[in-house]
Design an enzyme around this catalytic site. Structure first.
Site, PDB file in Angstrom:
ATOM      1  CB  THR A  13      -5.504   0.858 -13.592  1.00  0.00           C
ATOM      2  OG1 THR A  13      -4.923   0.990 -14.886  1.00  0.00           O
ATOM      3  CG2 THR A  13      -4.662   1.565 -12.555  1.00  0.00           C
ATOM      4  CE1 TYR A  14      -0.566  -0.994 -18.097  1.00  0.00           C
ATOM      5  CE2 TYR A  14      -2.937  -1.279 -18.261  1.00  0.00           C
ATOM      6  CZ  TYR A  14      -1.741  -0.841 -18.788  1.00  0.00           C
ATOM      7  OH  TYR A  14      -1.736  -0.233 -20.019  1.00  0.00           O
ATOM      8  N   GLY A  17      -5.503   7.244 -19.321  1.00  0.00           N
ATOM      9  CA  GLY A  17      -6.655   6.662 -19.990  1.00  0.00           C
ATOM     10  C   GLY A  17      -7.941   6.931 -19.238  1.00  0.00           C
ATOM     11  N   PRO A  18      -8.893   5.987 -19.291  1.00  0.00           N
ATOM     12  CG  PRO A  18     -10.277   4.278 -20.069  1.00  0.00           C
ATOM     13  CD  PRO A  18      -8.837   4.715 -20.021  1.00  0.00           C
ATOM     14  CB  ALA A  19      -7.692   5.605 -14.498  1.00  0.00           C
ATOM     15  CB  SER A  56      -1.581   2.071 -16.796  1.00  0.00           C
ATOM     16  OG  SER A  56      -0.861   3.133 -17.396  1.00  0.00           O
ATOM     17  CE  LYS A  81      -2.518   1.546   3.631  1.00  0.00           C
ATOM     18  NZ  LYS A  81      -3.652   1.715   4.558  1.00  0.00           N
TER      19      LYS A  81
END
Length: 116
Positions: A57-58, A73-75, A25, A9
């Site tokens: 995501t990655y 991207g979409p994030a 990502s 974390k």
């Protein structure tokens, strides 16, 4: 039996960018990745403290000691530059092993995302 537990974390880092036109990502400073025992390509969960959004995501490796935390991207629709997020990765362990497992927890400086 196997169970999923928190492996790593990065607690309360500041988003430095959001790039909607990227493939997708999260880009994370390599020093933070190393400290949290997270590798490139690893699946992570993102929790946005500012608005409560959660996503998966990655990881893409960012420049070491840059403090970079960029959602791509979409994030990028779920965060804004300056938002505070928590980045969490999980592992699958045998039940008995999980009882004694200790995750890698990192608490960077929120102002610049540094480790000091």
């Amino acid at each position: 039996m196997q169970i999923q537990v928190v492996k790593s974390k990065i607690h309360r880092v500041t988003v430095t960018g959001a790039d909607l036109n990227y493939i997708g990502s999260i880009t994370i400073d390599e020093a933070l990745m190393d400290a949290a025992n997270i590798i490139e390509g690893e699946k992570v969960s993102i929790v946005n403290i500012n608005n409560g959004e959660r996503l998966e995501t990655y990881v893409i490796k960012g420049n070491r000691n840059s403090g970079e935390i960029t959602l791509n991207g979409p994030a990028a629709r779920k965060v804004q530059k300056g938002d505070i997020i928590i980045i969490i990765s999980y592992g699958i362990l045998e039940f008995e092993e999980a009882k004694s497992f200790r995750p890698s927890l990192v608490f960077p400086n929120e102002k610049d995302n540094s480790l000091t």
